[in-house]
Design a protein around this motif. Structure first.
Motif, mmCIF file in Angstrom:
data_model
loop_
_atom_site.group_PDB
_atom_site.id
_atom_site.type_symbol
_atom_site.label_atom_id
_atom_site.label_comp_id
_atom_site.label_asym_id
_atom_site.label_seq_id
_atom_site.Cartn_x
_atom_site.Cartn_y
_atom_site.Cartn_z
ATOM 1 N N LEU A 96 0.824 -1.205 0.000
ATOM 2 C CA LEU A 96 0.000 0.000 0.000
ATOM 3 C C LEU A 96 0.861 1.259 0.000
ATOM 4 O O LEU A 96 0.517 2.257 -0.653
ATOM 5 C CB LEU A 96 -0.929 0.002 1.214
ATOM 6 N N ALA A 97 1.981 1.219 0.706
ATOM 7 C CA ALA A 97 2.864 2.389 0.738
ATOM 8 C C ALA A 97 3.385 2.711 -0.661
ATOM 9 O O ALA A 97 3.387 3.879 -1.088
ATOM 10 C CB ALA A 97 4.026 2.147 1.698
ATOM 11 N N GLU A 98 3.826 1.683 -1.395
ATOM 12 C CA GLU A 98 4.308 1.929 -2.748
ATOM 13 C C GLU A 98 3.180 2.395 -3.661
ATOM 14 O O GLU A 98 3.404 3.243 -4.543
ATOM 15 C CB GLU A 98 4.958 0.668 -3.326
ATOM 16 N N GLU A 99 1.991 1.870 -3.455
ATOM 17 C CA GLU A 99 0.865 2.324 -4.269
ATOM 18 C C GLU A 99 0.635 3.824 -4.069
ATOM 19 O O GLU A 99 0.395 4.570 -5.027
ATOM 20 C CB GLU A 99 -0.396 1.540 -3.913
ATOM 21 N N GLY A 100 0.729 4.255 -2.823
ATOM 22 C CA GLY A 100 0.576 5.677 -2.543
ATOM 23 C C GLY A 100 1.687 6.513 -3.152
ATOM 24 O O GLY A 100 1.441 7.591 -3.710
ATOM 25 N N LEU A 101 2.918 6.031 -3.074
ATOM 26 C CA LEU A 101 4.048 6.772 -3.631
ATOM 27 C C LEU A 101 3.982 6.838 -5.162
ATOM 28 O O LEU A 101 4.320 7.860 -5.763
ATOM 29 C CB LEU A 101 5.362 6.133 -3.188
ATOM 30 N N ILE A 102 3.557 5.740 -5.771
ATOM 31 C CA ILE A 102 3.397 5.748 -7.229
ATOM 32 C C ILE A 102 2.338 6.768 -7.635
ATOM 33 O O ILE A 102 2.527 7.538 -8.590
ATOM 34 C CB ILE A 102 3.044 4.339 -7.740
ATOM 35 N N ALA A 103 1.224 6.804 -6.904
ATOM 36 C CA ALA A 103 0.181 7.795 -7.189
ATOM 37 C C ALA A 103 0.714 9.204 -6.954
ATOM 38 O O ALA A 103 0.417 10.133 -7.729
ATOM 39 C CB ALA A 103 -1.042 7.536 -6.323
ATOM 40 N N GLN A 104 1.502 9.378 -5.893
ATOM 41 C CA GLN A 104 2.066 10.696 -5.584
ATOM 42 C C GLN A 104 2.907 11.219 -6.742
ATOM 43 O O GLN A 104 2.722 12.348 -7.213
ATOM 44 C CB GLN A 104 2.928 10.613 -4.335
ATOM 45 N N TRP A 105 3.836 10.405 -7.227
ATOM 46 C CA TRP A 105 4.716 10.852 -8.302
ATOM 47 C C TRP A 105 3.964 11.025 -9.615
ATOM 48 O O TRP A 105 4.281 11.907 -10.419
ATOM 49 C CB TRP A 105 5.882 9.887 -8.469
ATOM 50 N N THR A 106 2.952 10.186 -9.843
ATOM 51 C CA THR A 106 2.148 10.322 -11.057
ATOM 52 C C THR A 106 1.392 11.640 -11.059
ATOM 53 O O THR A 106 1.392 12.380 -12.056
ATOM 54 C CB THR A 106 1.169 9.142 -11.175
ATOM 55 N N LEU A 107 0.758 11.960 -9.936
ATOM 56 C CA LEU A 107 0.009 13.217 -9.852
ATOM 57 C C LEU A 107 0.948 14.410 -9.862
ATOM 58 O O LEU A 107 0.621 15.463 -10.426
ATOM 59 C CB LEU A 107 -0.864 13.216 -8.598
ATOM 60 N N TRP A 108 2.117 14.264 -9.261
ATOM 61 C CA TRP A 108 3.122 15.332 -9.303
ATOM 62 C C TRP A 108 3.506 15.634 -10.749
ATOM 63 O O TRP A 108 3.565 16.796 -11.161
ATOM 64 C CB TRP A 108 4.349 14.903 -8.504
ATOM 65 N N ALA A 109 3.753 14.595 -11.519
ATOM 66 C CA ALA A 109 4.116 14.790 -12.916
ATOM 67 C C ALA A 109 2.997 15.481 -13.689
ATOM 68 O O ALA A 109 3.242 16.377 -14.506
ATOM 69 C CB ALA A 109 4.459 13.453 -13.566
ATOM 70 N N ALA A 110 1.768 15.071 -13.423
ATOM 71 C CA ALA A 110 0.632 15.624 -14.154
ATOM 72 C C ALA A 110 0.363 17.074 -13.802
ATOM 73 O O ALA A 110 -0.035 17.868 -14.670
ATOM 74 C CB ALA A 110 -0.614 14.784 -13.886
ATOM 75 N N THR A 111 0.569 17.449 -12.534
ATOM 76 C CA THR A 111 0.200 18.792 -12.097
ATOM 77 C C THR A 111 1.370 19.770 -12.051
ATOM 78 O O THR A 111 1.204 20.953 -12.368
ATOM 79 C CB THR A 111 -0.453 18.743 -10.705
ATOM 80 N N GLU A 112 2.555 19.286 -11.673
ATOM 81 C CA GLU A 112 3.691 20.176 -11.483
ATOM 82 C C GLU A 112 4.604 20.267 -12.693
ATOM 83 O O GLU A 112 5.373 21.220 -12.818
ATOM 84 C CB GLU A 112 4.516 19.725 -10.266
ATOM 85 N N VAL A 113 4.545 19.274 -13.576
ATOM 86 C CA VAL A 113 5.486 19.237 -14.695
ATOM 87 C C VAL A 113 4.791 19.378 -16.045
ATOM 88 O O VAL A 113 5.185 20.202 -16.878
ATOM 89 C CB VAL A 113 6.322 17.934 -14.658
ATOM 90 N N GLU A 114 3.774 18.567 -16.302
ATOM 91 C CA GLU A 114 3.220 18.516 -17.661
ATOM 92 C C GLU A 114 2.672 19.846 -18.169
ATOM 93 O O GLU A 114 2.843 20.155 -19.362
ATOM 94 C CB GLU A 114 2.146 17.429 -17.774
ATOM 95 N N PRO A 115 2.021 20.685 -17.352
ATOM 96 C CA PRO A 115 1.549 21.962 -17.903
ATOM 97 C C PRO A 115 2.679 22.799 -18.504
ATOM 98 O O PRO A 115 2.444 23.594 -19.425
ATOM 99 C CB PRO A 115 0.932 22.658 -16.688
ATOM 100 N N PHE A 116 3.896 22.606 -18.010
ATOM 101 C CA PHE A 116 5.040 23.367 -18.509
ATOM 102 C C PHE A 116 5.818 22.597 -19.577
ATOM 103 O O PHE A 116 6.236 23.179 -20.587
ATOM 104 C CB PHE A 116 5.956 23.743 -17.343
ATOM 105 N N SER A 117 6.003 21.303 -19.376
ATOM 106 C CA SER A 117 6.756 20.531 -20.375
ATOM 107 C C SER A 117 6.035 20.533 -21.720
ATOM 108 O O SER A 117 6.684 20.549 -22.777
ATOM 109 C CB SER A 117 7.007 19.099 -19.884
ATOM 110 N N ILE A 118 4.712 20.560 -21.701
ATOM 111 C CA ILE A 118 3.967 20.584 -22.958
ATOM 112 C C ILE A 118 4.164 21.910 -23.674
ATOM 113 O O ILE A 118 4.155 21.984 -24.910
ATOM 114 C CB ILE A 118 2.466 20.271 -22.713
#
Length: 218
Positions: A96-118
């Motif tokens: 469960l801990a890894e599931e949470g961390l995977i979701a954390q990094w996925t959402l981080w990429a979507a919200t903190e990076v992709e709006p700018f990388s695109i």
């Protein structure tokens, strides 16, 4: 067997990459983005996101879409989280801990990076030269310096975002950062990020699908 709708030159690539990594059989239905066609409703138009048959699968008219045992999913990153949870093996969460961390990094990429990388991708690669705005690309690069530094620090421990091994988190984050590759100076300030992305792109599964992507019309 899962079915993935979308051409390789779309976010469907993220899902295909994961399937290849975990050895999951997949059926591919190429669906081109309607905005890439002069007349998506023309009788001879290829299957596209405005086609009525595809709109019955995803009424939003976006790729990718996934069908698996009667379930239809959209949103590429959510699809990858689902596939990793159900079929992922070492690419999926160990607990469960890894599931949470995977979701954390996925959402981080979507919200903190992709709006700018695109913005970097569009204004340095995708748009016709006369429509590119280098000021937007430069603003996006500056906005990404802090997120890149954060990821660079996170990679210091094991070289991966989660679990000390290659997981779906690597795929989800790498696919978002790939859009910024036309800003080499940004990667130069985050050497671990640069090395990690190069290692992701050296994997046999990536090389296989990247070759298929390059064979598609631009």
């Amino acid at each position: 067997m899962v079915t993935i709708y979308g051409v390789m030159r779309s976010r469907a690539l993220r899902n295909i990459w994961l399937c290849e990594e975990i050895g999951l059989p997949w059926r591919h239905v190429p669906v081109i983005q309607a905005y890439r066609l002069a007349d998506p409703a023309a009788p001879d138009a290829p299957f596209n996101t405005a086609s009525p048959a595809f709109r019955r699968i995803n009424p939003a008219g976006l790729v990718p879409a996934l069908e698996d045992d009667g379930l239809v999913l959209t949103e590429s990153l959510a699809i990858n989280l689902y596939l990793a949870r159900k079929y992922g093996g070492a690419c999926g969460p160990a607990d469960l801990a890894e599931e949470g961390l995977i979701a954390q990094w996925t959402l981080w990429a979507a919200t903190e990076v992709e709006p700018f990388s695109i913005q970097i991708l569009q204004n340095r690669v995708q748009l016709p030269p006369e429509r590119r705005d280098e000021r937007k690309a430069q603003a996006a690069i500056e906005a990404l310096r802090a997120p890149f530094a954060l990821l660079d620090a996170a990679l210091a421990a094991t070289g991966h975002p989660v679990g000390g091994r290659f997981t779906v988190a690597d795929i989800n984050v790498a696919e978002v950062l790939r859009y910024a590759m036309s800003a080499p100076d940004l990667f130069a300030t985050a050497p671990r990020v640069a090395a990690w992305l190069a290692a992701c792109h050296a994997r046999p599964a990536w090389k296989k699908i990247a070759a298929r992507r390059e064979a598609e019309p631009a």
